[in-house]
Design an enzyme around this catalytic site. Structure first.
Site, short mmCIF file in Angstrom:
data_model
loop_
_atom_site.label_atom_id
_atom_site.label_comp_id
_atom_site.label_asym_id
_atom_site.label_seq_id
_atom_site.Cartn_x
_atom_site.Cartn_y
_atom_site.Cartn_z
N ARG A 197 0.82 -1.22 0.00
CA ARG A 197 0.00 0.00 0.00
C ARG A 197 0.85 1.26 0.00
O ARG A 197 0.47 2.27 -0.60
CB ARG A 197 -0.95 -0.01 1.19
N GLY A 223 -11.74 -4.77 1.55
CA GLY A 223 -13.20 -4.63 1.58
C GLY A 223 -13.78 -3.98 0.33
O GLY A 223 -14.82 -4.39 -0.17
#
Ligand code: ADP
Ligand code: MG
Length: 395
Positions: free
Chosen positions: A38, A376
């Protein structure tokens, strides 16, 4: 077709304060970042803005703090992010932040404290939106992985300031459209991971959209149990037997072939290389054994399925990949998918926190067509839902 503005649409931003929402919520182990995917994904946007002379103010959440606490401070990721970015990053606390921001020079990069230290962040409270908006002139959302939440920093800000999609967001939206929008057929989906309950809507959406649904991981156990197969002490959600059957029925009606493993890797204790390790047919699992990976024969059959497909969407590891050797099936099938992608016969898109870690572990993340850093949000996309943070950019 509605669209969104990207960094290409920014005019002269020299000296402008740009609030950039990134997802820097990286896993930590013993105080160190254990997977910096990330952080790396945030680099192109932050570097481009800084190079254009903007004052780059990075907004990010870190963990799930109920109240502000040091273990949730973005101060912990400031140095790792700075190292990955290859330039200094200043950490700015929520006390005296406006004064600190005022001292920054064009081209400087700062990381603000955890957005979730404001209770109103997750409620998309207009007061918190305003609190953030005052710090900047422009808003760039580069955090696809947080876009399934309508929070102040992921959704509200897009209405308060001129809003743009960052480079990672832009790439993500383009890749996912190619994989799930109008994919080349046949399409295979691999769905694995721990639980069925977290991915019910994914399974329901996919059975109507893909030609092959490959189920692995702990969730395969739930499906096996629903079919009356004894799975011993395996992780499973037995109360979801009815739901699993409904999904199998819906798949059958939609012409989607569901692939469940017919051989599995089992052990009596969940430790690395346990002495009780063995591979067996799914019908031969003993009462005191756990299924911890799908077996080599199943992997070989699944590789053959992938060879017939043009598009692959993958979420969830096929086994308990963190503990060797229960990463074997995930690694083997990921390598097959990577090789087919490199040959040009497969478009492969994968996503999910643990999935990305597993692909990195297999050394093939770069050989997939696209690997989403989202967990998610990727799942909600696979569920066919509209993401509020993305929708807010379409204006
Ligand atoms: P993702 O983050 O990619 O969406 P999940 O969070 O759904 O994936 O699932 C990942 C977890 O599932 C991993 O921690 C892995 O160890 C676990 N898992 C996979 N297969 C099994 C299994 N057979 N038994 C127990 N845990 C499993
Ligand atoms: Mg996970």
């Amino acid at each position: 077709m509605p669209s969104f503005r990207t960094l290409d649409d920014l005019g002269d931003i020299a000296g402008k304060r740009v609030l950039v929402r990134e997802d820097l919520n990286v896993p930590m182990r013993d105080g160190a970042v254990s997977d910096d995917t990330r952080l790396r994904a945030a680099v192109p946007t932050v570097a481009e803005l800084a190079d254009k002379g903007a004052i780059v103010l990075v907004l990010a959440h870190f963990g799930r703090p109920k109240v502000p606490a040091p273990e949730f401070s973005t101060a912990l990721v400031t140095r790792p992010f700075s190292e990955v970015l290859g330039r200094p990053v200043r950490y700015i606390d929520w006390e005296g932040d406006a004064e600190a921001v005022a001292t920054l020079q064009p081209g400087d990069v700062a990381l603000l404290e955890n957005t979730r230290f404001f209770g109103g962040e997750e409620k998309n409270d207009p007061a918190v939106v305003e609190r953030f908006a005052r710090l900047g002139d422009l808003y760039v959302n580069d955090a696809f992985s947080a876009a399934h939440r309508a929070h102040a920093s992921t959704e509200g800000l897009a209405h308060a300031l001129p809003a743009y999609a960052g480079r990672a967001m832009e790439r993500e939206l383009k890749a996912l459209k190619a994989a799930l929008g109008a994919p080349e057929r046949p399409v295979a989906a691999v769905v694995g991971g721990a639980k069925v309950s977290t991915k019910l809507d994914v399974l329901r959406n996919l059975v109507g959209r893909v030609d092959h649904l490959i189920i692995g991981g702990g969730m395969a156990n739930t499906f096996l149990a629903a079919r009356g197969i004894a799975i011993g002490k395996s992780l499973a959600e037995r109360d979801l037997a009815g739901t699993a059957e409904e999904i199998l029925y819906a798949a059958d009606k939609a012409g989607c072939t569901v692939h469940l493993p017919y051989d599995v890797v089992v052990a009596k204790e969940f430790t690395p290389h346990p002495p009780s390790l063995r591979t067996c047919n799914v019908h031969e699992v003993a009462a005191d054994e756990m299924i911890l990976d799908i077996g080599p024969a199943a992997v070989e059959a699944l590789a053959d399925v992938l060879k017939t497909c043009r598009t692959l969407v993958w979420n969830g590891p096929l086994g308990a990949f963190e503990t060797p050797p229960f990463d074997a099936a995930t690694v083997a099938l990921a390598r097959t998918a990577a090789a087919l992608t490199q040959e040009g016969s497969l478009i492969s898109v994968a996503g999910g926190g643990d999935t990305v870690a597993a692909l990195n572990q297999a050394g093939v993340a770069d050989d997939f067509t696209f690997v989403s850093t989202a967990g998610g949000a990727f799942l909600e996309w696979m569920e066919g839902k509209e993401l509020p943070g993305v929708k807010a950019l379409y204006q």
